[in-house]
Design an enzyme around this catalytic site. Structure first.
Site, PDB file in Angstrom:
ATOM      1  N   LYS A 194      44.793  36.836  38.708  1.00 33.77           N
ATOM      2  CA  LYS A 194      43.333  36.786  39.078  1.00 33.77           C
ATOM      3  C   LYS A 194      42.767  35.955  40.337  1.00 33.77           C
ATOM      4  CE  LYS A 194      38.962  35.544  36.813  1.00 33.77           C
ATOM      5  NZ  LYS A 194      38.304  34.972  35.579  1.00 33.77           N
ATOM      6  N   LYS A 247      43.342  41.466  39.024  1.00 27.42           N
ATOM      7  CA  LYS A 247      41.827  41.457  39.151  1.00 27.42           C
ATOM      8  C   LYS A 247      41.440  40.855  40.486  1.00 27.42           C
ATOM      9  CE  LYS A 247      38.058  39.481  36.767  1.00 27.42           C
ATOM     10  NZ  LYS A 247      37.591  38.402  35.964  1.00 27.42           N
TER      11      LYS A 247
END
Ligand code: PBG
Length: 326
Positions: A194, A247
């Site tokens: 992330k 992400k």
């Protein structure tokens, strides 16, 4: 002209194009993020994400009906509590907003697969993803509250938990806590890779989770880094993550491909709030055709190697699939 290879032969009509199509998207692999807010009779549109709403539990059924009708089978739940404090105690409260939503959903929509986002930023008064020690987030103290939160979600009926905080060792801590309490079969989808991204801007408005000071660069990844993604994914695999996630999605397709090639575990990508907001805004201005841009960018994430996609467009994508548009 004598040409042996003419790639256009396999492009000459929709039949043959359909036959040789390499990437196929199924609604089974779509996950819809849903915001549930404490309170009653609330359906609030998120201004930077037209078409996305925060619902209180008594109103959430309207949305769940639409989700089920669309053919989407899985949701990712985010909670927006009334009470925030320094340690984010509403995150693991038995009567917390996510816990109550889970009980409601599991009772009334037993066929819907419920994944919960496990993070502190929506619950802390300072908006950081963990417990502060001065101006930094204390990793190991945060592991305790994340584990408690994940366990409380599992107890309330979560089918899967998805930690998004980016603390070191969180997968192991959560796995141990779940296993120690009899939840050996609750999978963990790790937000393994992330990045600290400006594409989360609209989400932070939606969840009221913008950090009060500083940023998240002390725990989320630097977007200049590619090898570090492999390291993060490796650690989470060793710690027991069942599913890995990258992400954001669209600006990180190289990373999706890297993780696909290096790891055997199922891979999810999260097409985040800023990706949604950009398409919506450009479509509203008449600059692009929304549906075809959504189809094209969705396929690109799967083509890069994702098995699953978390997206605010899940319902529309399910419809486009049915219509044979992608
Ligand atoms: C919580 C969390 C965030 C998102 C998912 N989980 C925000 C953040 O890290 O600031 C972003 C989702 C989106 O932008 O759609 N930590």
């Amino acid at each position: 002209m004598s040409l042996i290879d003419r790639p256009r032969r396999l492009r000459s009509n929709p039949m043959i194009r359909g036959m040789v199509q390499e990437t196929r998207v199924s609604a089974d692999t779509l996950i819809y993020p849903l915001f549930v807010v404490e309170g009653v009779n609330i359906k609030e549109e998120i201004s930077s994400m037209p078409g996305q709403y925060r619902y209180s539990i008594d109103r959430i059924g309207e949305e769940l009906d639409r989700i089920c009708d669309s053919g989407v089978k899985s949701i990712l739940l985010f909670g927006i509590p009334k009470h925030k404090d320094a340690c984010g105690s509403s995150a693991w409260a038995e009567d917390g907003v996510v816990q109550k939503a889970l009980i409601y959903i599991k009772k009334n929509y037993p066929g819907l697969y419920c994944i919960t986002d496990v993070c502190m930023c929506e619950y802390t008064s300072h908006g950081h993803c963990g417990i502060l020690d001065g101006k930094t987030v204390d990793n190991d103290k945060t592991l305790e509250v994340l584990s408690k939160t994940a366990l409380s979600h599992a107890k309330a009926g979560a089918d899967m938990v998805a930690p998004s905080d980016m603390m070191d060792g969180r997968i192991q801590a959560i796995r141990n806590t779940l296993d120690g309490n009899g939840f050996v079969n609750t999978p963990i989808m790790s937000y393994a890779v992330k990045y600290a991204s400006s594409f989360y801007g609209p989400f932070r408005e939606a969840a009221g989770s913008a950090p009060e000071f500083g940023d998240r660069k002390g725990y989320q990844m630097d977007y200049h880094n590619r090898r570090e993604a492999i390291r993060e994914a490796e650690l989470d695999c060793k710690e027991g993550a069942d599913i890995l996630m990258v992400k954001p999605a669209l600006a990180f397709l190289d990373i999706v491909r890297d993780i696909r090639e290096r790891f055997e575990k199922p891979l999810a990508a999260y097409s985040v709030s800023g990706e949604y907001a950009m398409i919506k805004a450009a479509a509203a201005a008449g600059y692009i055709d929304e549906a075809s841009i959504v189809c094209e960018s969705t396929v690109s994430v799967y083509r890069a190697g994702a098995d699953m996609l978390i997206t605010y467009y899940a319902k529309e994508i399910a419809k486009y699939i049915k219509e044979g548009r992608m």
